[in-house]
Structure formats: structure tokens, C-alpha cells
Design an enzyme around this catalytic site. Structure first.
Site, mmCIF file in Angstrom:
data_model
loop_
_atom_site.group_PDB
_atom_site.id
_atom_site.type_symbol
_atom_site.label_atom_id
_atom_site.label_comp_id
_atom_site.label_asym_id
_atom_site.label_seq_id
_atom_site.Cartn_x
_atom_site.Cartn_y
_atom_site.Cartn_z
ATOM 1 N N HIS A 49 -4.802 1.581 11.598
ATOM 2 C CA HIS A 49 -5.403 2.892 11.394
ATOM 3 C C HIS A 49 -6.641 3.143 12.264
ATOM 4 C CE1 HIS A 49 -2.390 3.420 8.559
ATOM 5 N NE2 HIS A 49 -3.066 3.617 7.444
ATOM 6 N N SER A 106 3.421 -3.434 18.194
ATOM 7 C CA SER A 106 4.186 -2.200 18.264
ATOM 8 C C SER A 106 4.412 -1.685 19.693
ATOM 9 C CB SER A 106 3.447 -1.150 17.430
ATOM 10 O OG SER A 106 3.917 0.132 17.684
ATOM 11 N N SER A 144 7.126 -0.685 1.519
ATOM 12 C CA SER A 144 7.758 0.546 2.010
ATOM 13 C C SER A 144 9.134 0.256 2.602
ATOM 14 C CB SER A 144 6.866 1.251 3.032
ATOM 15 O OG SER A 144 6.381 0.330 3.993
ATOM 16 N N PHE A 185 0.821 -1.205 0.000
ATOM 17 C CA PHE A 185 0.000 0.000 0.000
ATOM 18 C C PHE A 185 0.860 1.261 0.000
ATOM 19 C CE2 PHE A 185 -2.161 -3.374 2.463
ATOM 20 C CZ PHE A 185 -3.245 -3.596 1.620
ATOM 21 N N HIS A 224 1.778 7.997 7.248
ATOM 22 C CA HIS A 224 1.122 7.655 5.989
ATOM 23 C C HIS A 224 -0.400 7.684 6.137
ATOM 24 C CE1 HIS A 224 0.623 4.965 2.261
ATOM 25 N NE2 HIS A 224 1.061 6.149 1.880
ATOM 26 N N ASP A 225 -1.079 7.832 5.011
ATOM 27 C CA ASP A 225 -2.547 7.809 4.952
ATOM 28 C C ASP A 225 -3.185 8.968 5.720
ATOM 29 O OD1 ASP A 225 -2.603 5.307 3.416
ATOM 30 O OD2 ASP A 225 -1.871 4.405 5.274
ATOM 31 N N ASP A 282 5.976 -5.366 12.828
ATOM 32 C CA ASP A 282 4.641 -5.839 12.429
ATOM 33 C C ASP A 282 4.396 -7.207 13.065
ATOM 34 O OD1 ASP A 282 2.269 -6.660 10.872
ATOM 35 O OD2 ASP A 282 2.906 -5.178 9.382
#
Ligand code: SAH
Ligand code: MG
Length: 207
Positions: free
Chosen positions: A141, A121, A49, A15, A166-167, A68
Site C-alpha cells: 500500500h 508483482s 481473499s 485482512f 481493496h482498502d 505474493d
């Protein structure tokens, strides 16, 4: 950016639009050349990324950690917009992006530069101590998840270091608002705008 790595990043599942990936690379390289410390990314997925960041780390003579649990965010699960049935482990029915990540980093020949931290995380942040030249937040998110990432990790960016998010969408019609809320919080807590490409925001710590 090294054309071979650019091709590896472009062909990886994920993404990260190419223009944003290149901006990510450029910002990571500039940060690494101006302040000490490795790079760290939250949200590896299949390593797309991480290749842009790995190219920057390679050029700067540093490394990039990528965090992750490889089980996918809420929005990656079955029935959601960003679901990909290919990344489901047929044995368990759960998502597992780790094998894809391994292949991407192997193919890009970045195994000496991109270091996977496999887990959640926040607990990793709790055990962390090393200052980060560059921090990239691209994990879950949901608002609580994204805020927890900022809270856990932003303190490791020293003055002059870079935070990328990001996003980031200013309007609800464009996408979820959690990364935008994190961006606003960063501006209120010592970071200043550096650059913006697509939904990628980069900020520098000024205090
Ligand atoms: N940067 C990637 C996309 C990341 S997608 C690319 O370039 O394509 C978001 C990732 O965040 C997912 O792989 C998900 O498993 C991970 N994630 C979500 N919440 C997390 C958490 N609390 N801890 C660790 N990883 C998380
Ligand atoms: Mg993203």
C-alpha cells in the site's frame, strides 16, 4: 457461496472482512461468467481473499492466480500496525506467510483452483501475457508499489473485465491514500464504477 468455503475463508488469518469477501466473490464470479480468462490477485498473505476468489473460480470452472513474495508489506513488518508475530520465521526472523497460505488452501480443498505465484508483482507482470477476467489489487500500500501493480497488471483486463481494489479510503483519517489514488487513476484510464462494499471498489473496463 459454498458454506464450507465460506467457513474456510472466515477462519483464515488475514485482512478481508466477510461482507467485502463475499462481494469480491460475487464480482469475480460474474466477471468469469461474462468474459474469458482466469482471475488474478496481488497480495495473497495467508490466503483469506484467495478462498473467496477460489470459490468463484471453482463455480465458474476457471482458476485464480495469487501473487505474493510472502515477506509482507511495509505495513506488516515488526513495529507496524498490521504486524503478526506468528507469521515470522523463527529461523531467519523474516516474515513468511507461505506455510499459512498452504494450510488454508489445503483445508479449503482448493489446491486445484488456487495457484500461487511466489515472487514480486512487477517482474511477474513483465512476463505475463494472459488476459484476465478479474484482477484484484491488494498488495503493498505504498504509493509507488500500488501504482506499479496497476501499471503492470491493469492492461491485462479486457473490455468487460473487472478490476477490484481493496482498502480504498477517500479520507486520510480512514486509512492510507495509495489505493484511493489507484482507484482514481483507474477511473481516468478506461474503468467505470461497478460496486462498492466497505473499502472494496469494483470497476469494469469500458475502453
Ligand atoms: N489479500 C490478503 C491481504 C494481503 S496483505 C487477505 O485477504 O488477507 C498484502 C500482501 O501483499 C502481503 O502479503 C505482502 O507480502 C504482499 N506484497 C506487498 N508488496 C508486494 C509486491 N511488490 N509483490 C508481491 N507481493 C507483495
Ligand atoms: Mg487489503
Amino acid at each position: 457461496m459454498d458454506p464450507r468455503l465460506l467457513e474456510a475463508a472466515r477462519s483464515a488469518k488475514g485482512f478481508m472482512p466477510d461482507d467485502e469477501g463475499r462481494a469480491l466473490h460475487d464480482a469475480a464470479l460474474a466477471a468469469s461468467l461474462s468474459v474469458g480468462g482466469p482471475l488474478l490477485e496481488i497480495g495473497t498473505y495467508c490466503g483469506k481473499s484467495a478462498v473467496y476468489l477460489g470459490a468463484a473460480a471453482r463455480a465458474a470452472g476457471t482458476i485464480v492466480f495469487t501473487v505474493d513474495h510472502h515477506r509482507g508489506s511495509e505495513e506488516n513488518q515488526s513495529g507496524w500496525e498490521h504486524h503478526d508475530t506468528e507469521v515470522v520465521d523463527p529461523l531467519t526472523g523474516r516474515m513468511d506467510t507461505l506455510p499459512y497460505f498452504r494450510r488454508v488452501i489445503e483445508g479449503a480443498e482448493l489446491e486445484d483452483v488456487v495457484v500461487a505465484l511466489i515472487g514480486y508483482s512487477v517482474p511477474i507482470a513483465s512476463a505475463w501475457q494472459t488476459p484476465l477476467a478479474f484482477l484484484f489489487i491488494d498488495g503493498g500500500h505504498a504509493l509507488d508499489v500500488a501504482m506499479a501493480d496497476f501499471e503492470g497488471w491493469a492492461k491485462f483486463v479486457p473490455v468487460g473485465g473487472t478490476l477490484a481494489i481493496h482498502d480504498v479510503f477517500e479520507h486520510e483519517s480512514e486509512g492510507g491514500q495509495a489505493p484511493f489514488e489507484v482507484y482514481r487513476r483507474a477511473l481516468a484510464e478506461g474503468f467505470e464504477d461497478l460496486n462498492s462494499v466497505g473499502s472494496l471498489r469494483t470497476l469494469v473496463r469500458s475502453s
